[in-house]
Design an enzyme around this catalytic site. Structure first.
Site, mmCIF file in Angstrom:
data_model
loop_
_atom_site.group_PDB
_atom_site.id
_atom_site.type_symbol
_atom_site.label_atom_id
_atom_site.label_comp_id
_atom_site.label_asym_id
_atom_site.label_seq_id
_atom_site.Cartn_x
_atom_site.Cartn_y
_atom_site.Cartn_z
ATOM 1 N N LYS A 17 0.824 -1.115 0.262
ATOM 2 C CA LYS A 17 0.093 0.017 0.238
ATOM 3 C C LYS A 17 1.088 1.250 0.118
ATOM 4 O O LYS A 17 2.049 1.215 0.269
ATOM 5 C CB LYS A 17 -1.120 -0.098 1.035
ATOM 6 N N TYR B 296 -12.262 -1.869 -3.632
ATOM 7 C CA TYR B 296 -12.637 -1.944 -2.398
ATOM 8 C C TYR B 296 -14.347 -1.896 -2.201
ATOM 9 O O TYR B 296 -14.851 -1.749 -1.335
ATOM 10 C CB TYR B 296 -12.167 -1.160 -1.444
ATOM 11 N N ASN C 276 -1.937 0.181 6.703
ATOM 12 C CA ASN C 276 -1.639 -0.995 7.037
ATOM 13 C C ASN C 276 -0.770 -1.681 6.186
ATOM 14 O O ASN C 276 -0.431 -3.013 6.317
ATOM 15 C CB ASN C 276 -2.721 -1.926 7.810
ATOM 16 N N HIS D 216 -1.945 -5.550 1.552
ATOM 17 C CA HIS D 216 -3.465 -6.399 1.024
ATOM 18 C C HIS D 216 -3.053 -7.798 0.741
ATOM 19 O O HIS D 216 -2.020 -8.102 0.262
ATOM 20 C CB HIS D 216 -3.952 -5.454 0.069
ATOM 21 N N GLU E 197 -9.347 -10.454 -8.088
ATOM 22 C CA GLU E 197 -8.292 -9.430 -7.824
ATOM 23 C C GLU E 197 -7.267 -9.586 -8.919
ATOM 24 O O GLU E 197 -6.808 -8.462 -9.421
ATOM 25 C CB GLU E 197 -7.757 -9.478 -6.286
#
Ligand code: IDP
Ligand code: MG
Length: 139
Positions: free
Chosen positions: A11, A51, A114, A117, A128
């Site tokens: 991320k 998302y 965080n 993913h 995905e």
């Protein structure tokens, strides 16, 4: 359905903090091999689509803005039991709850930012992977 593949994104927080190399190294050391890998950036609408399952959650707008805020690294990973083993490697969503040695424990900033993913099921991994990588970019 393939059960030996999963999808990951490093991320924008982890890319911006200089953690691409250490994170890719942890992934490789854990026994995953790379079927696809690229540095890219999500548009606001691509982040919304990726998302979409969270669109009713209170943090959705924050999540989408964050995911579109800077470059990411996307990858398709191969290993037996890839989805579950990779979720174990990245650790809990909130880094404060993540086990020692997990990627989120080592590199995440907060529950939202965080670091990484990982797909949560074989079905979502397939969705995905197809979203981010055409067949011609998978090796
Ligand atoms: P996961 O990434 O561990 O599967 P999910 O619950 O699916 O966690 O949430 C997707 C992403 O949404 C998280 O990785 C995190 O970036 C963000 N997120 C989850 N919960 C919160 C929250 O309470 N506040 C802000 N962002 C959150
Ligand atoms: Mg999830």
């Amino acid at each position: 359905m393939k059960t030996n593949q999963t999808f990951t994104l490093i991320k924008p927080d982890a890319v911006g903090n200089g953690h691409i190399g250490p994170i890719l190294n942890k992934i490789a050391e854990a026994g995953f091999t790379f079927k696809a890998l690229k540095m890219t950036r999500l548009t606001q609408s691509a982040a919304e689509a990726f998302y979409a399952v969270h669109s009713e959650r209170p943090f959705f707008n924050e999540l989408v803005s964050f995911m579109a805020s800077g470059p990411i690294v996307a990858a398709v990973l191969m290993k037996d039991n890839a989805v579950d083993d990779f979720r174990a490697l990245i650790g809990a969503t909130n880094p404060e709850a993540a086990a020692a040695g997990t990627i989120r424990k080592s590199f995440a900033t907060s529950v939202g930012e965080n670091a990484i993913h990982g797909s949560d099921s074989n079905e979502n991994a397939a969705i995905e992977i197809a979203f981010h990588f055409p067949e011609s970019e998978q090796f």
